[in-house]
Design an enzyme around this catalytic site. Structure first.
Site, mmCIF file in Angstrom:
data_model
loop_
_atom_site.group_PDB
_atom_site.id
_atom_site.type_symbol
_atom_site.label_atom_id
_atom_site.label_comp_id
_atom_site.label_asym_id
_atom_site.label_seq_id
_atom_site.Cartn_x
_atom_site.Cartn_y
_atom_site.Cartn_z
ATOM 1 N N PRO A 161 47.358 26.242 57.142
ATOM 2 C CA PRO A 161 48.354 26.747 56.195
ATOM 3 C C PRO A 161 49.549 27.451 56.839
ATOM 4 C CG PRO A 161 46.375 28.090 56.145
ATOM 5 C CD PRO A 161 46.040 26.871 56.960
ATOM 6 N N ASN A 162 50.695 27.196 56.241
ATOM 7 C CA ASN A 162 51.978 27.827 56.578
ATOM 8 C C ASN A 162 52.599 27.314 57.882
ATOM 9 O OD1 ASN A 162 52.148 29.625 54.280
ATOM 10 N ND2 ASN A 162 50.482 30.766 55.219
ATOM 11 N N ARG A 167 60.817 30.629 59.837
ATOM 12 C CA ARG A 167 60.542 32.057 59.643
ATOM 13 C C ARG A 167 59.790 32.569 60.894
ATOM 14 N NH1 ARG A 167 61.747 30.533 55.086
ATOM 15 N NH2 ARG A 167 60.913 30.844 53.007
ATOM 16 N N TYR A 192 56.440 32.811 66.612
ATOM 17 C CA TYR A 192 56.027 31.414 66.738
ATOM 18 C C TYR A 192 57.093 30.495 67.352
ATOM 19 C CZ TYR A 192 52.347 33.107 63.670
ATOM 20 O OH TYR A 192 51.311 33.824 63.146
ATOM 21 N N ASN A 222 44.650 23.613 64.833
ATOM 22 C CA ASN A 222 45.159 24.967 64.673
ATOM 23 C C ASN A 222 44.855 25.342 63.222
ATOM 24 O OD1 ASN A 222 46.460 27.362 64.322
ATOM 25 N ND2 ASN A 222 48.392 26.719 65.280
ATOM 26 N N ALA A 279 45.652 30.659 59.456
ATOM 27 C CA ALA A 279 44.952 31.827 58.874
ATOM 28 C C ALA A 279 43.487 31.530 58.561
ATOM 29 C CB ALA A 279 45.677 32.293 57.618
ATOM 30 N N HIS A 303 40.438 32.844 60.640
ATOM 31 C CA HIS A 303 39.836 34.167 60.473
ATOM 32 C C HIS A 303 39.044 34.307 59.181
ATOM 33 C CE1 HIS A 303 42.738 34.655 63.646
ATOM 34 N NE2 HIS A 303 43.740 34.393 62.808
ATOM 35 N N ASP A 355 31.776 24.980 59.441
ATOM 36 C CA ASP A 355 30.632 24.119 59.102
ATOM 37 C C ASP A 355 31.018 22.641 59.169
ATOM 38 O OD1 ASP A 355 29.045 26.323 58.713
ATOM 39 O OD2 ASP A 355 29.051 26.225 56.523
ATOM 40 N N GLU A 370 40.189 24.220 69.590
ATOM 41 C CA GLU A 370 40.933 25.145 68.727
ATOM 42 C C GLU A 370 42.196 25.597 69.455
ATOM 43 O OE1 GLU A 370 38.621 28.580 67.666
ATOM 44 O OE2 GLU A 370 40.338 29.624 66.795
ATOM 45 N N HIS A 419 46.001 27.854 69.238
ATOM 46 C CA HIS A 419 46.875 28.808 68.546
ATOM 47 C C HIS A 419 48.142 28.977 69.362
ATOM 48 C CE1 HIS A 419 43.778 29.955 65.753
ATOM 49 N NE2 HIS A 419 42.943 29.997 66.765
ATOM 50 N N SER A 449 50.158 31.641 69.156
ATOM 51 C CA SER A 449 50.213 33.027 69.623
ATOM 52 C C SER A 449 48.881 33.414 70.258
ATOM 53 C CB SER A 449 50.514 33.960 68.438
ATOM 54 O OG SER A 449 49.471 33.901 67.477
ATOM 55 N N ARG A 493 47.192 40.640 68.914
ATOM 56 C CA ARG A 493 47.856 40.938 67.650
ATOM 57 C C ARG A 493 46.981 41.866 66.789
ATOM 58 N NH1 ARG A 493 50.053 35.543 65.150
ATOM 59 N NH2 ARG A 493 51.153 37.089 63.890
ATOM 60 N N ARG A 540 42.827 39.333 63.557
ATOM 61 C CA ARG A 540 43.033 38.005 64.168
ATOM 62 C C ARG A 540 42.120 37.791 65.381
ATOM 63 N NH1 ARG A 540 47.660 35.978 61.569
ATOM 64 N NH2 ARG A 540 49.058 37.649 60.968
HETATM 65 O O1 CA2 Z 1 49.092 31.533 66.579
HETATM 66 C C1 CA2 Z 1 48.749 30.658 65.812
HETATM 67 O O2 CA2 Z 1 48.938 29.455 66.021
HETATM 68 C C2 CA2 Z 1 48.082 31.044 64.479
HETATM 69 O O3 CA2 Z 1 47.067 30.085 64.201
HETATM 70 C C3 CA2 Z 1 49.183 30.990 63.448
HETATM 71 C C4 CA2 Z 1 48.712 31.458 62.080
HETATM 72 C C5 CA2 Z 1 48.029 32.805 62.166
HETATM 73 O O4 CA2 Z 1 47.500 33.150 60.901
HETATM 74 C C6 CA2 Z 1 46.913 32.815 63.186
HETATM 75 O O5 CA2 Z 1 46.377 34.111 63.246
HETATM 76 C C7 CA2 Z 1 47.440 32.417 64.542
HETATM 77 C C8 CA2 Z 1 49.920 31.574 61.147
HETATM 78 C C9 CA2 Z 1 50.600 30.284 60.889
HETATM 79 C C10 CA2 Z 1 51.744 30.536 59.977
HETATM 80 O O6 CA2 Z 1 52.937 30.256 60.679
HETATM 81 C C11 CA2 Z 1 54.080 30.724 60.173
HETATM 82 C C12 CA2 Z 1 55.217 30.214 60.743
HETATM 83 C C13 CA2 Z 1 56.434 30.653 60.310
HETATM 84 C C14 CA2 Z 1 56.509 31.595 59.286
HETATM 85 C C15 CA2 Z 1 55.359 32.099 58.700
HETATM 86 C C16 CA2 Z 1 54.145 31.648 59.166
#
Ligand code: CA2
Length: 146
Positions: free
Chosen positions: A13-14, A21, A26, A77, A80, A83, A90, A101, A103, A105, A110, A114
């Site tokens: 997601p996202n 953003r 990122y 990846n 969210a 976590h 599963d 896996e 990521h 970041s 952080r 996370r």
């Molecule tokens: O570091 C990563 O790749 C994460 O999987 C990114 C997730 C975060 O929840 C994980 O803890 C680490 C967030 C992805 C959302 O990405 C966005 C990008 C631009 C604006 C808002 C969110």
């Protein structure tokens, strides 16, 4: 090339918002631009890939469940859902194919929440903190699992 040689690359997601953003965390590349880099590496490694993104936990679970028929490994990846999702963990275990896996970041540098990944225990390994390079390292690792 045999079917089993394909790698499925999943984004949670996202991640469709990348480049639009929070560039300080990122980076400035959009998901499309990242996907182009992954495709270029796949070509170099002579591996077929399929890249998908979903904001829905259920859709990601459906894709993981269906993966063994068509793919030999997964790069994921979970964003969210890393976590929170026992369902994705599963599904990876049930699929029985290696998952890497990734990521962008460093999730250990952080917020405290996370630092725990439900997916890590189901994955072959985890790569975090290298931006777009995390995906490229993840693909290289997944190809070695085929
Ligand atoms: O570091 C990563 O790749 C994460 O999987 C990114 C997730 C975060 O929840 C994980 O803890 C680490 C967030 C992805 C959302 O990405 C966005 C990008 C631009 C604006 C808002 C969110």
């Amino acid at each position: 090339m045999a079917k089993k040689k394909k790698v499925l690359v999943l984004n949670g997601p996202n991640l469709n918002l990348l480049g639009k953003r929070q560039p300080e965390i990122y980076g400035r590349l959009t998901l499309d631009q990242i996907n182009k880099k992954i495709h270029a590496l796949a070509k170099e490694l002579r591996v077929e890939i399929d890249i998908r993104q979903s904001n829905s936990e259920g859709e990601l679970v459906d894709w993981i469940q269906a993966a063994p028929g068509n793919f030999g490994a997964i790069v994921i990846n979970p964003a969210a859902y890393t976590h929170s999702s026992v369902a994705i963990r599963d599904a990876i275990i049930a699929a029985g194919i290696p998952a890497v896996e990734v990521h962008m970041s460093n999730i250990y540098k952080r917020e405290e929440f996370r630092r725990h990944s439900y997916v890590a225990g189901a994955a072959v390994g985890q790569i975090a903190g290298f931006g777009v390079e995390s995906y490229l390292l993840g693909l290289r690792a997944a190809v070695r699992q085929l």
